[in-house]
Write an enzyme that holds these catalytic residues in place. Structure first.
Site, short mmCIF file in Angstrom:
data_model
loop_
_atom_site.label_atom_id
_atom_site.label_comp_id
_atom_site.label_asym_id
_atom_site.label_seq_id
_atom_site.Cartn_x
_atom_site.Cartn_y
_atom_site.Cartn_z
N CYS A 2 60.32 43.06 37.93
CA CYS A 2 61.24 42.31 37.72
C CYS A 2 62.28 42.12 38.91
O CYS A 2 62.19 42.67 39.57
CB CYS A 2 61.98 42.57 36.46
N ARG A 27 58.83 38.09 41.95
CA ARG A 27 58.75 39.28 41.11
C ARG A 27 58.62 39.33 39.69
O ARG A 27 58.30 40.36 38.86
CB ARG A 27 60.07 40.24 41.32
N TRP A 74 58.94 39.82 34.26
CA TRP A 74 57.81 39.82 34.06
C TRP A 74 57.39 41.05 33.11
O TRP A 74 57.52 41.90 33.24
CB TRP A 74 57.12 40.37 35.67
N ASN A 100 64.63 46.76 35.49
CA ASN A 100 63.19 46.65 36.02
C ASN A 100 62.81 48.02 35.98
O ASN A 100 63.34 49.13 36.34
CB ASN A 100 63.45 46.09 37.29
N GLY A 101 61.73 48.28 35.31
CA GLY A 101 61.05 49.69 35.25
C GLY A 101 60.46 49.72 33.96
O GLY A 101 60.21 48.93 32.90
N GLU A 485 32.48 42.34 46.36
CA GLU A 485 33.98 42.23 46.52
C GLU A 485 34.37 41.95 47.94
O GLU A 485 35.09 41.04 48.28
CB GLU A 485 34.61 43.20 45.63
N LYS A 489 35.94 38.43 49.39
CA LYS A 489 37.10 38.28 50.13
C LYS A 489 37.08 37.71 51.49
O LYS A 489 37.83 37.02 51.71
CB LYS A 489 37.79 39.62 50.01
N GLU A 492 36.35 33.99 51.29
CA GLU A 492 37.34 32.87 50.78
C GLU A 492 38.66 32.84 51.67
O GLU A 492 39.39 31.60 51.64
CB GLU A 492 37.89 33.46 49.27
N HIS A 508 13.76 42.58 51.25
CA HIS A 508 12.90 41.55 50.40
C HIS A 508 13.35 40.16 50.95
O HIS A 508 13.19 39.02 50.15
CB HIS A 508 13.28 41.64 49.15
N LYS A 607 45.10 29.79 42.51
CA LYS A 607 45.47 31.08 41.82
C LYS A 607 45.01 31.32 40.44
O LYS A 607 44.19 32.19 40.25
CB LYS A 607 46.81 31.45 42.06
C1 F6R Z 1 39.39 35.98 44.37
C2 F6R Z 1 39.96 35.77 43.28
C3 F6R Z 1 39.01 35.19 42.04
C4 F6R Z 1 39.64 35.47 40.66
C5 F6R Z 1 38.95 34.50 39.61
C6 F6R Z 1 39.53 34.93 38.10
O1 F6R Z 1 40.08 36.71 45.30
O2 F6R Z 1 41.04 36.18 43.00
O3 F6R Z 1 37.77 35.13 42.43
O4 F6R Z 1 39.37 36.77 40.36
O5 F6R Z 1 39.38 33.21 39.94
O6 F6R Z 1 40.72 35.04 38.12
P1 F6R Z 1 41.51 35.69 36.77
O7 F6R Z 1 41.24 37.22 37.02
O8 F6R Z 1 42.83 35.20 36.75
O9 F6R Z 1 40.88 35.43 35.78
#
Ligand code: F6R
Length: 612
Positions: A2, A27, A74, A100-101, A485, A489, A492, A508, A607
């Site tokens: 927070c 935060r 948060w 915060n905590g 993963e 990363k 993207e 294969h 996001k």
């Molecule tokens: C990749 C990434 C996305 C999310 C996906 C699901 O770095 O962040 O692939 O993992 O859009 O998002 P959440 O977890 O918010 O449902």
């Protein structure tokens, strides 16, 4: 996480607090509030919503207040509601607190205060306990009352309090959550982070764990827990505002990668007992009978969260011995899955708002199934609609590419697997103890993976990788989802085409794409398939691929077979993904940086994906 700001001085405290809180919204941003000193009273204005909303409510009010404290939340204990927003009043409304905590013994204190002291609680938060506790010890000296109250408190805190009986004063304390003092001219400030201070001063002082401070407009005194005055060094800040918001890092993504040891520690906090090898997840509110009845688990998620699910499948199947299917949410919702009453559906979502994951959750519930959510956002739609919720305590994740949330999703899955195995009586105590000890060791090991020398090595490697338009990630067994993963990363944020391949699958098909010099990142952490992984690496070598291995320390043969190797500290065999994914995050980050990509906001992506 927070954000806290406190101010005392000759400016409008309201304006300073609002401006500071806006700088701290990274935060936490689910609710906000301020307490302002107004004609001998402390007036609180707070609500669920953003700092911008709060600013509108405050329009035209409390313009002359010179002392105040504010908070952007948060949610942890208690949903993001008006009542749970900070600041919190003590019973007499003479004392206000922002925090915060996590107060770990808040329930015991709450019981004590309500039974012995007759205190009535207005919120579900752990913070309100602090307000009443300080009041209980108040004898005309707020600092002494705070110091005494903290002797009763277990947990982490950055807190600021004020009393209408000493209206010129802010008192603060810190343990495991940051607090920074800003020294001004005829004014002093306190905040969770430097950005909130920079408009007013660059002269600061970092409070250390166990320290307390008293701020008036013309004086700051720092104390230790015993009440002795301390001499503190000042720290002159030369960062610009943008750098300060990212904690001095160039990007939120790097900051969030570096926060992972803390995020993991927070997610484990109060859930494990290393001595007994026990995991306690009473917050899930499953009965043992319910857990015993589960015959099969579906894990439903998207993107990175789906990759966490793949690790979860391997771990749950190994520790609990029940079948687990992992489903991409957008497929699950349309494929008429064979769901039965004794199946459990686990949805994983950092944001808790992803449309496909939410649709998967609703589908399962509409068939009468129990749904458990693993999410990072208290009060998110997923958390509200699921029957059981296991929070990851990663704090807000700002960068589009998920890093610390992924790591804490893994931790949540390990915890759940151990908990399920123990509840069903199928996990031998020795094995559970080894795992729980392993979990406890992770923050320290993550810190060592993230040391400066390691980061510099990965950066150097990326100068080479960044020149390529294509790369491969390979791994077997638990290394396979980590390869997926790592490749997600990289693609993207750097826009390098990256393909993940279970190493045994190379021959294969994908092997046809291995050409001279092409970068291949090989994950080699699984002893049971070490020989096989090494022979896959030879297949790549034979076609000229350039292998960068991420391997478990002690696998000495790896270095003879590859161009370069990054060794990870040894850890329990099932926990390796928590460490091995970290170099892949840094590889993606530095490759993106070398190619000049917008690291925190990659093109075409958002996001939180709230549309189908
Ligand atoms: C990749 C990434 C996305 C999310 C996906 C699901 O770095 O962040 O692939 O993992 O859009 O998002 P959440 O977890 O918010 O449902």
């Amino acid at each position: 996480m927070c954000g806290i700001v406190g101010y005392t001085g000759n400016k409008s405290a309201k304006d300073v607090l609002i401006e500071g809180l806006k700088k701290l919204e990274y935060r936490g941003y689910d609710s906000a509030g301020v307490a302002l000193e107004d004609n001998g009273k402390l007036e609180i204005c707070k609500a669920a919503g953003s700092v911008g909303d709060l600013e509108k409510t405050l329009n035209g009010k409390f313009n002359t207040a010179g002392l105040g404290l504010g908070h952007t939340r948060w949610a942890t204990h208690g949903r993001p509601t008006d009542e749970n927003a900070h600041p919190h009043y003590s019973a007499s409304r003479e004392i206000v607190v922002v925090h915060n905590g996590i107060i770990e013994n808040h329930q015991a204190l709450r019981d004590r205060l309500s039974i012995e002291g007759g205190y009535e609680f207005r919120s579900e938060t752990d913070t309100e306990v602090l307000a009443h506790l300080i009041e209980e010890y108040y004898r005309g000296d707020l600092f002494e009352a705070l110091r005494r109250a903290l002797l009763d408190v277990e947990g982490s805190y950055a807190l600021v309090a004020a009393s209408s009986r000493e209206p010129e004063k802010l008192v603060c304390a810190r343990k495991d959550s940051p607090l920074i003092i800003g020294y001004g001219d005829g004014e002093n400030l306190i905040a969770s982070d430097i950005p909130a201070l920079l408009t007013h001063t660059r002269k600061t002082c970092i409070l250390e764990d166990g320290e307390l401070a008293v701020l008036t407009a013309d004086r700051v005194v720092v104390y230790n827990r015993q009440g002795d005055i301390l001499e503190k060094d000042t720290l002159e800040i030369d960062w610009d505002l943008e750098a300060a918001e990212k904690g001095g890092y160039d990007h939120f993504m790097l900051k969030e990668i570096m926060e992972q040891p803390v995020a993991v520690r927070e997610t484990l906090r109060q859930r494990i007992s290393a001595g007994e090898g026990k995991v306690s997840l009473s917050e899930l509110e499953f009965s043992v009978d319910e857990l015993k009845r589960v015959e099969k688990i579906f894990i439903v998620a998207c993107g990175t969260a789906y990759h966490a699910g793949l690790v979860g499948k391997a771990v749950i199947e190994k520790l609990v011995g029940i079948p687990v299917e992992v489903e991409v949410a957008s497929e699950f919702r349309y494929r008429e899955p064979l769901l039965e009453q004794n199946h459990l559906v686990i949805v994983i979502s950092q944001s808790g708002e992803t449309a496909d994951t939410l649709a998967g959750l609703r589908l399962a519930r509409s068939r009468g199934l129990n749904v458990m959510a693993i999410t990072n956002v208290v009060g998110s739609t997923v958390s509200r609609e699921a029957d059981h919720v296991l929070y990851t305590w990663a704090g807000p994740e700002i960068a589009v590419a998920s890093t610390k949330a992924y790591l804490t999703q893994l931790i949540a899955l390990y915890l759940f697997a151990i908990y399920l195995g123990e509840s069903r009586g199928v996990l031998p105590v020795e094995e559970a103890m080894g795992l729980v000890k392993g979990l406890q060791s992770l923050p320290g090991k993550l810190n060592s993976v993230l040391n400066e020398e390691n980061v510099a090595r990965l950066k150097t490697y990326c100068d080479h990788l960044a020149k390529w338009e294509s790369a491969f990630f390979v791994g077997r067994n638990l290394d396979s989802p980590v390869a997926m993963e790592g490749s997600l990363k990289l693609k993207e944020i750097s826009y390098i085409h990256a393909e993940a391949c279970a190493a045994g699958e190379l021959k294969h098909g994908p092997l046809a794409l291995i050409v001279d010099g092409i970068p291949v990142i090989a994950l080699v952490t699984q002893e049971a398939v070490l020989d096989k992984a090494l022979s896959n690496i030879q297949e790549i070598n034979a076609r000229g691929g350039e292998v960068f291995a991420i391997a478990q320390e002690g696998f000495d043969d790896v270095q003879n077979q590859v161009d370069s190797v990054f060794y990870l500290p040894p850890v329990h065999n099932l926990l390796t993904p928590v460490l091995s994914v970290v170099p892949t995050q840094l590889i993606a980050y530095y490759a993106a940086l070398a190619r000049g990509s917008a690291v925190d906001k990659p093109r075409n992506l958002a996001k939180s994906v709230t549309v189908e």
